[in-house]
Design an enzyme around this catalytic site. Structure first.
Site, PDB file in Angstrom:
ATOM      1  N   LYS A  28     -63.261 -21.597  16.327  1.00 11.48           N
ATOM      2  CA  LYS A  28     -63.484 -20.494  16.105  1.00 11.48           C
ATOM      3  C   LYS A  28     -63.852 -20.662  14.453  1.00 11.48           C
ATOM      4  O   LYS A  28     -64.848 -19.895  13.906  1.00 11.48           O
ATOM      5  CB  LYS A  28     -62.472 -19.295  16.242  1.00 11.48           C
ATOM      6  CG  LYS A  28     -62.794 -18.900  17.881  1.00 11.48           C
ATOM      7  CD  LYS A  28     -61.819 -17.626  17.995  1.00 11.48           C
ATOM      8  CE  LYS A  28     -60.447 -18.039  18.494  1.00 11.48           C
ATOM      9  NZ  LYS A  28     -59.404 -16.929  18.466  1.00 11.48           N
ATOM     10  N   ARG A  87     -56.762 -29.401  25.984  1.00 11.22           N
ATOM     11  CA  ARG A  87     -57.962 -28.757  25.288  1.00 11.22           C
ATOM     12  C   ARG A  87     -59.238 -29.186  25.750  1.00 11.22           C
ATOM     13  O   ARG A  87     -59.404 -30.487  25.688  1.00 11.22           O
ATOM     14  CB  ARG A  87     -57.785 -28.658  23.808  1.00 11.22           C
ATOM     15  CG  ARG A  87     -57.568 -27.824  23.039  1.00 11.22           C
ATOM     16  CD  ARG A  87     -57.782 -27.986  21.484  1.00 11.22           C
ATOM     17  NE  ARG A  87     -58.469 -26.903  20.741  1.00 11.22           N
ATOM     18  CZ  ARG A  87     -57.906 -25.926  20.615  1.00 11.22           C
ATOM     19  NH1 ARG A  87     -56.676 -25.514  20.784  1.00 11.22           N
ATOM     20  NH2 ARG A  87     -58.613 -24.894  20.061  1.00 11.22           N
ATOM     21  N   GLU A 129     -56.660 -14.884  19.700  1.00 10.73           N
ATOM     22  CA  GLU A 129     -56.476 -14.169  18.442  1.00 10.73           C
ATOM     23  C   GLU A 129     -57.777 -13.526  18.295  1.00 10.73           C
ATOM     24  O   GLU A 129     -58.910 -14.253  18.242  1.00 10.73           O
ATOM     25  CB  GLU A 129     -56.012 -15.171  17.491  1.00 10.73           C
ATOM     26  CG  GLU A 129     -55.791 -14.433  16.102  1.00 10.73           C
ATOM     27  CD  GLU A 129     -55.544 -15.493  14.935  1.00 10.73           C
ATOM     28  OE1 GLU A 129     -55.367 -16.641  15.138  1.00 10.73           O
ATOM     29  OE2 GLU A 129     -55.527 -14.762  13.996  1.00 10.73           O
TER      30      GLU A 129
HETATM   31  P1  ATP Z   1     -59.747 -21.857  17.916  1.00  9.31           P
HETATM   32  O1  ATP Z   1     -59.267 -22.836  17.079  1.00  9.31           O
HETATM   33  O2  ATP Z   1     -61.056 -21.902  18.462  1.00  9.31           O
HETATM   34  O3  ATP Z   1     -59.337 -20.454  17.293  1.00  9.31           O
HETATM   35  P2  ATP Z   1     -57.388 -21.158  19.334  1.00  9.31           P
HETATM   36  O4  ATP Z   1     -56.429 -22.040  20.214  1.00  9.31           O
HETATM   37  O5  ATP Z   1     -56.746 -20.984  18.083  1.00  9.31           O
HETATM   38  O6  ATP Z   1     -58.734 -21.678  19.147  1.00  9.31           O
HETATM   39  P3  ATP Z   1     -56.814 -18.683  20.534  1.00  9.31           P
HETATM   40  O7  ATP Z   1     -57.624 -17.570  20.355  1.00  9.31           O
HETATM   41  O8  ATP Z   1     -55.493 -18.641  19.945  1.00  9.31           O
HETATM   42  O9  ATP Z   1     -57.641 -19.755  19.912  1.00  9.31           O
HETATM   43  O10 ATP Z   1     -56.952 -19.028  22.110  1.00  9.31           O
HETATM   44  C1  ATP Z   1     -56.612 -18.310  23.187  1.00  9.31           C
HETATM   45  C2  ATP Z   1     -56.094 -19.221  24.292  1.00  9.31           C
HETATM   46  O11 ATP Z   1     -57.262 -20.089  24.562  1.00  9.31           O
HETATM   47  C3  ATP Z   1     -55.127 -19.977  24.009  1.00  9.31           C
HETATM   48  O12 ATP Z   1     -54.354 -19.947  24.965  1.00  9.31           O
HETATM   49  C4  ATP Z   1     -55.686 -21.329  23.663  1.00  9.31           C
HETATM   50  O13 ATP Z   1     -54.729 -22.263  23.925  1.00  9.31           O
HETATM   51  C5  ATP Z   1     -57.148 -21.187  24.846  1.00  9.31           C
HETATM   52  N1  ATP Z   1     -57.944 -22.199  23.959  1.00  9.31           N
HETATM   53  C6  ATP Z   1     -58.375 -22.194  23.026  1.00  9.31           C
HETATM   54  N2  ATP Z   1     -59.140 -23.243  22.575  1.00  9.31           N
HETATM   55  C7  ATP Z   1     -59.324 -23.782  23.705  1.00  9.31           C
HETATM   56  C8  ATP Z   1     -59.998 -25.047  24.368  1.00  9.31           C
HETATM   57  N3  ATP Z   1     -60.750 -25.868  23.528  1.00  9.31           N
HETATM   58  N4  ATP Z   1     -59.641 -25.638  25.609  1.00  9.31           N
HETATM   59  C9  ATP Z   1     -58.608 -24.747  26.380  1.00  9.31           C
HETATM   60  N5  ATP Z   1     -58.106 -23.658  26.029  1.00  9.31           N
HETATM   61  C10 ATP Z   1     -58.394 -23.273  24.749  1.00  9.31           C
HETATM   62 MG    MG Z   2     -56.179 -19.821  16.493  1.00 12.71          MG
END
Ligand code: ATP
Ligand code: MG
Length: 575
Positions: free
Chosen positions: A284, A274, A49
Site C-alpha cells: 500500500k 505473501r 489497516e
Molecule cells: P501493505 O504492506 O500492502 O500495507 P499489509 O500486510 O500491511 O500490506 P494489511 O492491511 O495489514 O496490509 O493486510 C490485511 C491482511 O492482508 C493481512 O492479514 C495481510 O497479511 C494480508 N496481506 C497483505 N498483503 C498481502 C499479500 N501480498 N499477499 C497475501 N496476503 C496479504
Molecule cells: Mg501494513
C-alpha cells in the site's frame, strides 16, 4: 431475426466450495481441529489497516479467510486494524468495504480495533498489576541500544523494576496527556535475553498526539499492532488467525499476550506466504506513492493492482477468485507472473462476455459491385456458445471499415489477411477481393476498392481456398468510441528490487512504463451507446473490453481493454 442482448450482469454472486484453493495445510489443520473437537465453528477475520486501498495480495487473503468460513460453514469478520492514526482514514474504510463486497463476500461482524481501545487499556492495567508490564523512559535510540542484536542478548532498562504502584500512576498520567510524545512507553516484561527479539520487552503503548479517524482526540496513547491484534482476535473468538509469513516470528509474542491476560478464548495464528506479482508492486505504501506523485490517475487507475483498479480495468470477481485459487496457499515463495492473473480473467470472460465488433484503426473499403438487391446481410451471435444471449444483424453496405492491420501492401510470408489482388472473408459475410489500392500524395493507403464474390455467403468459394477472416463495420452502422489500451505498468519484473551502481535500491517509479496506456479514437457497433458502465464485451479478434465505470456515457462510449485474447507476455519476453 434480430434480438438485442439484455445487458448481461456478471456480478451475480454465486459462491461454491470448489471455487477456493483446496488441500492446503491450513485446511488440513482446520479439518483436524473440527474432527478432534478443538474447535466447534471456524471463525476467521480479514484485518486490513485502513491506510490505503486493497490490492491483489489482499484479494488472496480475502479469498482465504472468507473462503474457509464459507467452506466450513463458519464466520468471517471484517476488522479494521486502525492503531496508526497518522495514515488512516474513513475514505480507505469505505473503499475496503466496497472491495470486499464486490469480490463477492459478506462479513459476519464489522469491527474496528479502535473500538477495543478501552478494553485494551484495561488489559494493560491487568498486566501492570501482575508485574508483567512497566513504563519505560528510554527514548527510541536508547531502546535500540539496549535491545541487543541477533547474536547478543539485550540489557534490562534501568526503569524495568519500577513498582506496580508507580507504573499504574505513570500509565494513567500517560493517558491523561501529562507527558510529551515519545517520552514514555509501556513495555511488556518478558526477557531481554530471549533469542527472539520480539520477546525482548516489546513496547505495547506509545504516546502520539494524532487525531484518530474514529476516536478523534480522545486518546494520546495508542496500542501497538502485535498486542492489539492478539487481543482483538481473542475478543472476537477467532479460531484461526491467518497472516503472512513475516509475522511468524511474532507468534510467540501473540501467544504470550493471550496467555497472560484473563480472557476465555485462545486464538491461534498460522502463517502463509505473501503473494507477489511480477511487473507490479504489492504494498500500500508504494501504491500510495504512485497516487500522491501523480504517476497514475488515482487508486482505481485501471493499471493499478488494486482491487478497485482491476475492477475498473474490467476484471471480474469470479476471475479474481479463480486466480486466488490457482496461486494457492503455502509457506513457499509465491511470486506469480502476470500471465497467471490474466489467464484466470480471460477464462472467466470467455464464457460470460458477449461479442461485439470494433475497428480500432480503420481504413475504408468500397465494395464496387455492391448491389442493393443481390447483396445480403447476415446476423451474428452475441456469443458462439450461448445462443440465449441472442444475435444482431451485421448490415453490409457499399462502404465499410476494416482494420488497417488487416491489410498489407507488401505482405510477409504466411500472411492470411488482405493484400493487393488477394482475397479474404469478411466475418459473418462474403469473400472479397482487393482490386485496387488508392493512396494519397504521401503514399498512405486511403481506400481499398474490393469486389464481392456473391457466391460465398455461407458457402465456400469455388475452386480455391480463402483462409483469412477479418472483422469489419459498415460506415453507416457505427459510432465513435474512446478506447484505452493498457499495458504493464512497469518495465521491470521486480521494479522495487533493482539496485543501482551504489548498491542502493532505485526508486521503483523510475521503471514506470511510459507506454502503459494509449488512448485511441475507434469505431464500434451502435449498440455501444446502449451500454451501462462496467459492461464487459469481447471485441472480436481484439480482446476483452469494459465500458469505463466513470467516464463512459451513451453519447461518448469509453472502453478500457481488460486483457488481450492471447497471452502477450510470453511473446514480449521472447523479443
Ligand atoms: P501493505 O504492506 O500492502 O500495507 P499489509 O500486510 O500491511 O500490506 P494489511 O492491511 O495489514 O496490509 O493486510 C490485511 C491482511 O492482508 C493481512 O492479514 C495481510 O497479511 C494480508 N496481506 C497483505 N498483503 C498481502 C499479500 N501480498 N499477499 C497475501 N496476503 C496479504
Ligand atoms: Mg501494513
Amino acid at each position: 431475426m434480430f434480438r438485442q442482448v439484455v445487458s448481461i450482469s456478471i456480478n451475480i454472486i454465486m459462491l461454491s466450495k470448489d471455487q477456493f484453493a483446496d488441500n492446503h495445510f491450513i485446511r488440513s489443520i482446520i479439518e483436524d481441529d473440527l474432527q478432534n473437537g478443538r474447535c466447534q465453528q471456524v471463525i476467521t477475520r480479514f484485518p486490513p489497516e485502513p491506510n490505503g486501498y486493497l490490492h491483489v495480495g489482499h484479494a488472496k487473503s480475502i479469498c482465504l479467510n472468507f473462503g474457509l468460513a464459507f467452506i466450513y460453514d463458519g464466520l468471517c469478520n471484517l476488522r479494521f486494524d486502525d492503531t496508526n492514526p497518522e495514515k488512516e482514514s474513513d475514505e480507505y474504510v469505505r473503499a475496503i468495504k466496497e472491495d470486499v463486497q464486490w469480490l463477492g463476500f459478506k462479513w459476519h461482524e464489522e469491527h474496528f480495533a479502535s473500538d477495543y481501545f478501552e478494553q485494551l487499556y484495561e488489559y494493560a492495567l491487568e498486566l501492570i498489576r501482575a508485574g508483567k508490564a512497566y513504563v519505560d523512559d528510554l527514548d527510541a535510540e536508547e531502546m535500540r541500544q539496549y535491545r541487543g542484536t541477533l547474536t547478543e542478548a539485550g540489557k534490562n532498562s534501568p526503569y524495568r523494576d519500577r513498582s506496580v504502584e508507580e507504573n499504574l500512576d505513570l500509565f494513567q498520567r500517560m493517558r491523561d496527556g501529562e507527558f510529551p510524545d515519545g517520552s514514555k512507553t509501556l513495555r511488556l516484561k518478558i526477557d531481554m535475553a530471549a533469542g527472539n527479539i520480539n520477546l525482548r520487552d516489546p513496547v505495547i503503548y506509545r504516546i502520539r498526539r494524532v487525531h484518530h479517524h474514529r476516536t478523534g482526540d480522545k486518546w494520546v496513547i495508542y496500542p501497538m499492532y502485535d498486542y492489539t491484534h492478539a487481543i482483538s482476535d481473542a475478543i472476537e473468538q477467532i479460531t484461526h488467525s491467518l497472516c503472512t509469513l513475516e509475522f511468524e516470528s511474532h507468534r510467540p509474542l501473540y501467544d504470550w499476550v493471550v496467555e497472560n491476560i484473563t480472557i476465555a478464548h485462545q486464538p491461534h495464528q498460522y502463517e502463509f506466504s505473501r503473494l507477489e506479482l511480477l511487473y507490479s508492486v504489492t504494498s500500500k505504501r508504494k501504491l500510495n506513492q504512485l497516487v500522491t506523485q501523480g504517476h497514475v490517475s488515482g487508486w482505481d487507475d485501471p493499471r493499478m493492482p488494486t482491487i478497485s483498479g482491476m475492477r475498473r480495468r474490467g476484471y471480474t470477481p469470479q476471475g479474481l477468485r479463480l486466480f486466488a485459487k490457482r496461486v494457492g496457499i503455502s509457506k513457499s515463495e509465491n511470486v506469480v507472473d502476470m500471465s497467471v492473473l490474466e489467464g484466470a480473467i480471460r477464462e472467466d470472460l470467455e464464457n460470460v462476455a458477449p461479442r461485439m465488433i470494433a475497428v480500432l484503426n480503420p481504413i475504408k473499403v468500397e465494395l464496387t459491385n455492391f448491389d442493393e438487391v443481390l447483396t445480403q446481410s447476415r446476423t451474428a451471435p452475441f456469443h458462439p456458445h450461448h445462443p440465449e444471449m441472442g444475435e444482431r444483424l451485421m448490415p453490409l453496405t457499399k462502404n465499410i471499415y476494416i482494420e488497417a492491420d488487416d491489410f498489407a501492401l507488401d505482405p510477409p510470408k504466411g500472411w492470411q489477411r488482405l493484400t493487393p489482388g488477394g482475397e479474404v472473408r469478411l466475418r459473418y459475410s462474403y469473400v472479397i477481393k482487393c482490386d485496387e489500392v488508392i493512396r494519397d500524395a504521401s503514399g498512405r493507403v486511403v481506400l481499398l476498392k474490393c469486389s464481392i464474390d456473391h457466391e460465398t455467403l455461407g458457402a465456400k468459394p469455388q475452386g480455391r481456398k480463402v483462409k483469412g477472416v477479418i472483422h469489419w463495420l459498415s460506415t453507416e452502422h457505427t459510432v465513435p468510441a474512446t478506447v484505452r489500451l493498457y499495458d504493464r505498468l512497469f518495465t521491470q519484473p521486480r521494479p522495487d528490487a533493482v539496485r543501482g551502481e551504489d548498491g542502493q535500491y532505485v526508486d521503483f517509479v523510475e521503471f514506470i512504463n511510459p507506454e502503459s496506456v494509449t488512448e485511441i479514437d475507434a469505431l464500434v457497433e451502435p449498440a455501444a451507446q446502449t451500454l451501462a458502465p462496467e459492461a464487459r464485451y469481447q471485441f472480436e479478434r481484439l480482446g476483452y473490453f469494459v465500458t469505463d465505470r466513470y467516464d463512459h456515457t451513451p453519447e461518448n462510449p469509453v472502453f478500457n481493454r481488460t486483457v488481450t485474447l492471447r497471452d502477450t507476455w510470453q511473446a514480449q519476453a521472447d523479443k
